[in-house]
Design an enzyme around this catalytic site. Structure first.
Site, PDB file in Angstrom:
ATOM      1  N   ARG A   1       3.530   8.252   9.558  1.00 53.53           N
ATOM      2  CA  ARG A   1       4.443   7.018   9.013  1.00 53.53           C
ATOM      3  C   ARG A   1       5.621   7.322   9.173  1.00 53.53           C
ATOM      4  O   ARG A   1       6.972   6.345   8.661  1.00 53.53           O
ATOM      5  CB  ARG A   1       4.128   7.041   7.617  1.00 53.53           C
ATOM      6  CG  ARG A   1       2.686   6.359   7.764  1.00 53.53           C
ATOM      7  CD  ARG A   1       2.150   6.556   5.657  1.00 53.53           C
ATOM      8  NE  ARG A   1       0.822   6.503   5.375  1.00 53.53           N
ATOM      9  CZ  ARG A   1      -0.081   6.376   4.611  1.00 53.53           C
ATOM     10  NH1 ARG A   1       1.108   6.788   3.826  1.00 53.53           N
ATOM     11  NH2 ARG A   1      -0.666   6.184   4.135  1.00 53.53           N
TER      12      ARG A   1
ATOM     13  N   ARG B   1       8.419   1.703   5.994  1.00 52.15           N
ATOM     14  CA  ARG B   1       9.506   1.537   4.639  1.00 52.15           C
ATOM     15  C   ARG B   1      10.703   2.677   4.279  1.00 52.15           C
ATOM     16  O   ARG B   1      11.375   1.748   3.874  1.00 52.15           O
ATOM     17  CB  ARG B   1       8.571   1.474   3.697  1.00 52.15           C
ATOM     18  CG  ARG B   1       7.857   0.208   3.742  1.00 52.15           C
ATOM     19  CD  ARG B   1       6.755  -0.218   2.590  1.00 52.15           C
ATOM     20  NE  ARG B   1       5.835   1.004   2.656  1.00 52.15           N
ATOM     21  CZ  ARG B   1       4.277   0.895   1.793  1.00 52.15           C
ATOM     22  NH1 ARG B   1       5.139   0.009   0.893  1.00 52.15           N
ATOM     23  NH2 ARG B   1       4.120   2.165   1.754  1.00 52.15           N
TER      24      ARG B   1
ATOM     25  N   ARG C   1      11.054  -6.165   8.463  1.00 52.17           N
ATOM     26  CA  ARG C   1       9.795  -7.108   7.939  1.00 52.17           C
ATOM     27  C   ARG C   1      10.264  -8.174   7.015  1.00 52.17           C
ATOM     28  O   ARG C   1       9.242  -8.822   7.053  1.00 52.17           O
ATOM     29  CB  ARG C   1       8.930  -5.876   6.852  1.00 52.17           C
ATOM     30  CG  ARG C   1       8.274  -6.118   5.771  1.00 52.17           C
ATOM     31  CD  ARG C   1       6.978  -6.833   6.094  1.00 52.17           C
ATOM     32  NE  ARG C   1       5.723  -6.498   5.180  1.00 52.17           N
ATOM     33  CZ  ARG C   1       6.407  -7.647   4.394  1.00 52.17           C
ATOM     34  NH1 ARG C   1       6.863  -8.691   4.277  1.00 52.17           N
ATOM     35  NH2 ARG C   1       5.435  -7.770   3.232  1.00 52.17           N
TER      36      ARG C   1
ATOM     37  N   ASP D   1      -2.276  -0.302  12.419  1.00 55.73           N
ATOM     38  CA  ASP D   1      -2.976  -0.260  11.183  1.00 55.73           C
ATOM     39  C   ASP D   1      -4.122   0.219  11.457  1.00 55.73           C
ATOM     40  O   ASP D   1      -4.815  -0.256  12.766  1.00 55.73           O
ATOM     41  CB  ASP D   1      -2.818  -1.355   9.987  1.00 55.73           C
ATOM     42  CG  ASP D   1      -3.289  -0.102   8.686  1.00 55.73           C
ATOM     43  OD1 ASP D   1      -2.047  -0.273   8.745  1.00 55.73           O
ATOM     44  OD2 ASP D   1      -4.376  -1.148   8.544  1.00 55.73           O
TER      45      ASP D   1
ATOM     46  N   TYR E   1     -13.044   1.594   3.220  1.00 54.50           N
ATOM     47  CA  TYR E   1     -12.304   0.177   3.054  1.00 54.50           C
ATOM     48  C   TYR E   1     -13.364  -0.699   3.551  1.00 54.50           C
ATOM     49  O   TYR E   1     -13.705  -2.251   3.016  1.00 54.50           O
ATOM     50  CB  TYR E   1     -11.353   0.192   3.947  1.00 54.50           C
ATOM     51  CG  TYR E   1     -10.131   0.818   3.849  1.00 54.50           C
ATOM     52  CD1 TYR E   1      -9.513   0.721   2.767  1.00 54.50           C
ATOM     53  CD2 TYR E   1      -9.570   2.033   4.449  1.00 54.50           C
ATOM     54  CE1 TYR E   1      -8.103   1.604   2.556  1.00 54.50           C
ATOM     55  CE2 TYR E   1      -8.771   2.736   4.281  1.00 54.50           C
ATOM     56  CZ  TYR E   1      -8.315   2.947   3.109  1.00 54.50           C
ATOM     57  OH  TYR E   1      -7.076   3.350   2.778  1.00 54.50           O
TER      58      TYR E   1
END
Length: 359
Positions: free
Chosen positions: A32, A36, A45, A82, A159
């Protein structure tokens, strides 16, 4: 073409380490690392409108991939994407709810849902990912290698069956116990899909690939071997391990998988990711130096005072010890509220001559 500076040892340090070849210093990249915590990411973003739009727009995904490589002397770029792009391409209707994470509009609920699934052609349904890979390779211009990735079949299945993130995996484990044949069928189609997807990334230009088995550690030992390790082994066996005359290393990372390291080596991978709960020295002993090791600073150390953070980084390097085959990383991903200055300090400490386990 974006100016990323002249090629240097960043161009081969990671790949050599993953193949357990000598390097001039321990290479470092962070899970990562594009995300963010970077103000430039947050600005992009906001302009893009959504996380999914960023992933599905090659120009934007390329830019995000390159942002941390521009800012820090990282030894690799990792594709911005992702893990859920594969089930999305299978028609499950992926969306991201602000503050809640991913959701599937059409989760897997019964054998009929599984029977309808087909492994997507990555050159069609996942073309945007492959275009991003090609674009990033051109932009990097040899500065450092590009890592491609996918989620593991078990992690993707969690998921797809749960429909969203879960803290107890009640639905997918219910399927495991009540209808193992259906779960096996789901994992089979995902194994086919992930193999094709990673091979397509390699063909597009990825120089190493990583399988993220984020939820493998939620399984009992005998279930881990059958439902998580074995599908990953089939993927590794089906991958193109050379491209344009160069080796393409494969990294397998099971979060919470420290007790299964010998079993992970048996997947045939070149490197195993280690989370912060397992000592690198113990991991070397358990794997018999048959694979490279990647890791394993506790991500929360990035919140420590600078002098303590530097000490924790040096402790990780000392824990691995001398010799080739170590790639420094976190035991999991960078948190979104981490100070970028702390990330820079971590990377600089890894590269500092005083921390170097090489002559």
């Amino acid at each position: 073409m974006t100016d990323l500076g002249a090629p240097s040892n960043r161009g081969n340090r990671l790949l050599r380490a993953l193949m357990r070849l000598p390097v001039d210093m321990t290479p470092v990249w962070l899970m990562r690392q594009a995300g963010r915590y970077l103000p430039e990411y947050r600005a992009l973003r906001a302009a893009a409108g959504s996380f999914l739009a960023m992933c599905q727009t090659p120009e934007l995904a390329c830019e995000v991939t390159l942002q941390p490589v521009r800012r820090f002397p990282l030894d690799a770029a990792i594709l911005f994407s992702d893990i859920l792009t594969v089930p999305d391409a299978m028609g499950l209707g992926l969306s991201f709810v602000e503050g809640e994470g991913p959701r599937f509009e059409r989760p897997i609920r019964d054998p009929h849902d599984v029977a309808r699934l087909r492994a997507p052609d990555p050159t069609v349904g996942l073309r945007y990912v492959l275009d991003t890979v090609s674009r990033v390779r051109r932009e990097l211009a040899g500065l450092c290698p590009l890592i491609g990735f996918s989620g593991s079949p078990w992690t993707l299945a969690t998921y797809m069956v749960e429909g969203q993130a879960s803290d107890d995996f009640r639905r997918v484990k219910g399927l495991l116990f009540s209808d193992p044949a259906t779960l096996t069928a789901l994992l089979a189609v995902l194994t086919e899909a992930v193999t094709a997807y990673l091979n397509a990334q390699i063909e597009a230009g990825a120089q190493a690939v990583m399988i993220f088995d984020t939820w493998g550690g939620s399984l009992a030992a005998h279930h881990f071997l059958r439902y998580s390790r074995d599908p990953m082994a089939r993927i590794v066996d089906g991958l193109s391990r050379r491209r344009d005359g160069a080796s393409v290393p494969v990294v397998v990372f099971t979060k919470g998988g420290g007790c299964w390291l010998p079993a992970l080596v048996e997947t045939g991978c070149d490197a195993v990711g280690i989370d912060w709960m397992t000592s690198l020295a113990a991991a070397r002993a358990a794997t018999g130096d048959r694979v490279a090791l990647q890791g394993n600073l506790d991500p929360m150390a990035l919140y420590a005072p600078p002098e303590r953070l530097a000490a924790e980084v040096r402790a990780v390097l000392a824990d691995f010890g001398e010799g080739p085959g170590h790639v420094f990383n976190l035991g999991h991903g960078v948190r979104p509220d981490v100070d970028p200055e702390q990330v820079g300090l971590c990377i600089d400490t890894v590269h500092a001559p005083s921390a170097r386990p090489y002559p």
